[in-house]
Scaffold this motif. Structure first.
Motif, PDB file in Angstrom:
ATOM      1  N   MET A  87      72.003  50.618 -95.638  1.00  0.00           N
ATOM      2  CA  MET A  87      71.928  52.079 -95.642  1.00  0.00           C
ATOM      3  C   MET A  87      70.683  52.554 -96.376  1.00  0.00           C
ATOM      4  SD  MET A  87      75.929  53.014 -96.388  1.00  0.00           S
ATOM      5  CE  MET A  87      75.626  54.782 -96.471  1.00  0.00           C
ATOM      6  N   ARG A  88      70.418  51.983 -97.533  1.00  0.00           N
ATOM      7  CA  ARG A  88      69.267  52.383 -98.354  1.00  0.00           C
ATOM      8  C   ARG A  88      67.960  52.229 -97.574  1.00  0.00           C
ATOM      9  NH1 ARG A  88      70.421  49.559-102.373  1.00  0.00           N
ATOM     10  NH2 ARG A  88      71.529  51.193-103.492  1.00  0.00           N
ATOM     11  N   GLU A  89      67.859  51.162 -96.800  1.00  0.00           N
ATOM     12  CA  GLU A  89      66.650  50.929 -96.012  1.00  0.00           C
ATOM     13  C   GLU A  89      66.399  52.095 -95.046  1.00  0.00           C
ATOM     14  OE1 GLU A  89      65.612  47.749 -92.611  1.00  0.00           O
ATOM     15  OE2 GLU A  89      66.222  46.874 -94.543  1.00  0.00           O
ATOM     16  N   LYS A  90      67.442  52.545 -94.389  1.00  0.00           N
ATOM     17  CA  LYS A  90      67.320  53.681 -93.462  1.00  0.00           C
ATOM     18  C   LYS A  90      67.015  54.977 -94.216  1.00  0.00           C
ATOM     19  CE  LYS A  90      68.603  51.460 -89.698  1.00  0.00           C
ATOM     20  NZ  LYS A  90      67.748  51.241 -88.552  1.00  0.00           N
ATOM     21  N   PHE A  91      67.701  55.182 -95.335  1.00  0.00           N
ATOM     22  CA  PHE A  91      67.477  56.391 -96.134  1.00  0.00           C
ATOM     23  C   PHE A  91      66.030  56.457 -96.618  1.00  0.00           C
ATOM     24  CE2 PHE A  91      72.184  56.466 -97.650  1.00  0.00           C
ATOM     25  CZ  PHE A  91      72.581  57.040 -96.451  1.00  0.00           C
ATOM     26  N   GLN A  92      65.512  55.334 -97.100  1.00  0.00           N
ATOM     27  CA  GLN A  92      64.144  55.315 -97.609  1.00  0.00           C
ATOM     28  C   GLN A  92      63.125  55.567 -96.510  1.00  0.00           C
ATOM     29  OE1 GLN A  92      64.190  51.562 -99.734  1.00  0.00           O
ATOM     30  NE2 GLN A  92      64.714  52.581-101.654  1.00  0.00           N
ATOM     31  N   ALA A  93      63.491  55.263 -95.281  1.00  0.00           N
ATOM     32  CA  ALA A  93      62.620  55.551 -94.143  1.00  0.00           C
ATOM     33  C   ALA A  93      62.748  57.017 -93.715  1.00  0.00           C
ATOM     34  CB  ALA A  93      62.961  54.631 -92.972  1.00  0.00           C
ATOM     35  N   GLY A  94      63.625  57.767 -94.404  1.00  0.00           N
ATOM     36  CA  GLY A  94      63.767  59.189 -94.143  1.00  0.00           C
ATOM     37  C   GLY A  94      64.811  59.550 -93.108  1.00  0.00           C
ATOM     38  N   ASN A  95      65.680  58.594 -92.753  1.00  0.00           N
ATOM     39  CA  ASN A  95      66.665  58.895 -91.727  1.00  0.00           C
ATOM     40  C   ASN A  95      68.087  58.801 -92.277  1.00  0.00           C
ATOM     41  OD1 ASN A  95      68.183  59.251 -89.409  1.00  0.00           O
ATOM     42  ND2 ASN A  95      66.574  58.317 -88.151  1.00  0.00           N
ATOM     43  N   LEU A  96      68.600  59.941 -92.711  1.00  0.00           N
ATOM     44  CA  LEU A  96      69.943  59.988 -93.290  1.00  0.00           C
ATOM     45  C   LEU A  96      71.026  59.668 -92.274  1.00  0.00           C
ATOM     46  CD1 LEU A  96      69.685  63.192 -95.508  1.00  0.00           C
ATOM     47  CD2 LEU A  96      69.513  60.810 -96.226  1.00  0.00           C
ATOM     48  N   VAL A  97      70.890  60.200 -91.083  1.00  0.00           N
ATOM     49  CA  VAL A  97      71.922  59.993 -90.060  1.00  0.00           C
ATOM     50  C   VAL A  97      72.001  58.519 -89.677  1.00  0.00           C
ATOM     51  CG1 VAL A  97      72.700  60.614 -87.743  1.00  0.00           C
ATOM     52  CG2 VAL A  97      71.718  62.354 -89.241  1.00  0.00           C
ATOM     53  N   ASP A  98      70.859  57.897 -89.434  1.00  0.00           N
ATOM     54  CA  ASP A  98      70.867  56.465 -89.114  1.00  0.00           C
ATOM     55  C   ASP A  98      71.448  55.653 -90.269  1.00  0.00           C
ATOM     56  OD1 ASP A  98      69.844  56.784 -86.594  1.00  0.00           O
ATOM     57  OD2 ASP A  98      67.829  56.052 -87.074  1.00  0.00           O
ATOM     58  N   GLY A  99      71.136  56.054 -91.491  1.00  0.00           N
ATOM     59  CA  GLY A  99      71.674  55.352 -92.654  1.00  0.00           C
ATOM     60  C   GLY A  99      73.187  55.431 -92.725  1.00  0.00           C
ATOM     61  N   LEU A 100      73.724  56.623 -92.504  1.00  0.00           N
ATOM     62  CA  LEU A 100      75.178  56.785 -92.519  1.00  0.00           C
ATOM     63  C   LEU A 100      75.821  56.033 -91.360  1.00  0.00           C
ATOM     64  CD1 LEU A 100      75.396  60.529 -93.561  1.00  0.00           C
ATOM     65  CD2 LEU A 100      76.125  58.554 -94.925  1.00  0.00           C
ATOM     66  N   HIS A 115      70.078  62.699-104.008  1.00  0.00           N
ATOM     67  CA  HIS A 115      69.565  61.480-103.368  1.00  0.00           C
ATOM     68  C   HIS A 115      70.378  60.266-103.804  1.00  0.00           C
ATOM     69  CE1 HIS A 115      65.537  63.328-102.179  1.00  0.00           C
ATOM     70  NE2 HIS A 115      66.225  64.271-102.771  1.00  0.00           N
ATOM     71  N   GLU A 116      71.707  60.420-103.778  1.00  0.00           N
ATOM     72  CA  GLU A 116      72.606  59.333-104.169  1.00  0.00           C
ATOM     73  C   GLU A 116      73.623  59.093-103.067  1.00  0.00           C
ATOM     74  OE1 GLU A 116      73.677  59.222-108.733  1.00  0.00           O
ATOM     75  OE2 GLU A 116      74.059  61.229-107.911  1.00  0.00           O
ATOM     76  N   PHE A 117      74.124  57.873-103.012  1.00  0.00           N
ATOM     77  CA  PHE A 117      75.222  57.581-102.106  1.00  0.00           C
ATOM     78  C   PHE A 117      76.065  56.465-102.712  1.00  0.00           C
ATOM     79  CE2 PHE A 117      72.170  54.406-100.922  1.00  0.00           C
ATOM     80  CZ  PHE A 117      72.899  53.326-100.452  1.00  0.00           C
ATOM     81  N   LEU A 118      77.291  56.372-102.221  1.00  0.00           N
ATOM     82  CA  LEU A 118      78.221  55.374-102.724  1.00  0.00           C
ATOM     83  C   LEU A 118      79.189  55.014-101.609  1.00  0.00           C
ATOM     84  CD1 LEU A 118      79.236  53.915-105.365  1.00  0.00           C
ATOM     85  CD2 LEU A 118      80.809  55.825-105.621  1.00  0.00           C
TER      86      LEU A 118
END
Length: 145
Positions: free
Chosen positions: A99-112, A73-76
């Motif tokens: 990106m973190r906002e999207k990831f925390q909402a459960g959407n990895l693809v949208d975050g990327l 659960h990390e990104f850089l």
């Protein structure tokens, strides 16, 4: 971040399309790398991958790598020398926050995709695409275990 150990082909294709669209506006290169896990420091791993995929060899030293580690659960967001010389100090934190906002909402693809779009928007200002631009790095998402 939603727990995942892999990413679907459809998800990878969507991210690849976002990279292609972002790079259409800039001479900079964007590479998304997804790891299943990482047992070392993410910054050390990012540096290693940056060199492994020869992102440091772009003509203007203007490559950016977005690294996502699924299990950890990390990104850089990792940029080359040419990027650091041009962008504002808060550029990296602004991209990561979006990106973190999207990831925390459960959407990895949208975050990327959000990260790719934000990076592309900013880099188009500093590294506009030229008529004779060459795509120095493939746009496809790299998946590593």
């Amino acid at each position: 971040m939603k727990s995942m150990n892999s990413m679907s082909k459809e998800a990878s294709d969507r991210i690849t399309e976002a990279v292609s669209a972002a790079e259409y506006r800039t001479s900079a290169e964007i590479k998304v790398i997804v790891l299943s896990y990482c047992w070392t420091d993410i910054r050390e791993k990012a540096e290693s991958l940056f060199y492994k995929y020869e992102l440091h060899e772009t003509q203007d030293r203007n490559a950016v790598m977005i690294l996502l580690v699924l299990v950890n659960h990390e990104f850089l967001v990792y940029g080359d020398k040419g990027i650091h010389e041009k962008v504002e100090e808060d550029f990296w934190s602004t991209v990561c926050s979006a990106m973190r906002e999207k990831f925390q909402a459960g959407n990895l693809v949208d975050g990327l995709c959000t990260g790719v779009e934000r990076v592309g928007d900013q880099l188009a200002t500093y590294f506009p695409r030229a008529e004779d631009d060459v795509n120095e790095v493939t746009d496809e998402v790299v998946h590593e275990d």
